[in-house]
Every structure is written in C-alpha cells, then in structure tokens.
Design a protein around this motif. Structure first.
Motif: not given
Length: 121
Positions: A5-8, A20-23, A93-94, A114-116
């Motif tokens: 998250s956090g892209g923009g 990058c959150a791992a679950s 990508y993480c 991924g986040t753009r």
C-alpha cells in the motif's frame, strides 16, 4: 499473503512511503525486499532487508534516497522513497525470501500484487 500500500501519483522530487503488510503467517526469519517493474521493462531489485540483524541492501540507483525498514512485531516492511523521478514510475512489489541471497537473486518465496507509483514531471 503480502499486501502493498501507499502507492499513488506524486510529482518529481516528492517523497512517498510504501508499506507491505504480511498476513496469514509470520515472516519472521524471512528477508524482505522491494522490487519494481516499469511499463515495458523487466522487474528490477530496489531494496532488501534481513530479518535478524536488519542488514540492508540497495540498488545503486536508489542508494541515499530510499530507505527500507521493517517492524517484525507488526509483520510490516516499509520503503521510504525520497527525491522521486519520473523514471521511477512503476509497480512496486514486496517480496519475501527465506534467504537473503535467494531474494537478491529474484528467487522469491512470497510476493504481493504490487502498488503503483506514478511520478509526474
């Protein structure tokens, strides 16, 4: 599962922090890294960090501007990016690898969708 998250959209010279959150499982003992893929280009390594001693690795192109960190208690890895340039527009990508050597060799064990990040000039 890894979720970035956090892209923009940012302007050249701006800063941005990705998370990058791992679950679903613990990623303790895993090295974590960030890779990016620009349109029409191959995926490239950006930064990585080991689990135990927090050793960091950076691509030459981002040294001094990007900082990777991780919070093992939160199962989260971060990428602080400063002085972004339009050439760094990409999907970020993480990834996780049981060995840092494997991760640096693009041999991921897990990776996120991924986040753009778009950097305008």
């Amino acid at each position: 599962q890894l979720v970035e998250s956090g892209g923009g959209l940012v302007q050249a010279g701006d800063s941005l922090t990705l998370s990058c959150a791992a679950s679903g499982r613990t990623y303790n003992n895993y090295a974590m890294g960030w890779f990016r893929q620009a349109p029409g280009k191959e995926r490239e390594f950006v930064a990585a960090i080991t689990w135990s001693d927090m050793r960091t690795y950076y691509a030459d192109s981002v040294k001094g501007r990007f900082t990777i960190s991780r919070d093992n208690a939160k199962n989260t890895v971060y990428l602080q990016m400063n002085s972004l340039s339009p050439e760094e527009t990409a999907v970020y990508y993480c990834a996780a690898g049981i060995l840092i050597e494997r991760l640096l060799n693009y041999e991921y064990d897990y990776w996120g969708p991924g986040t753009r990040v778009t950097v305008s000039s």
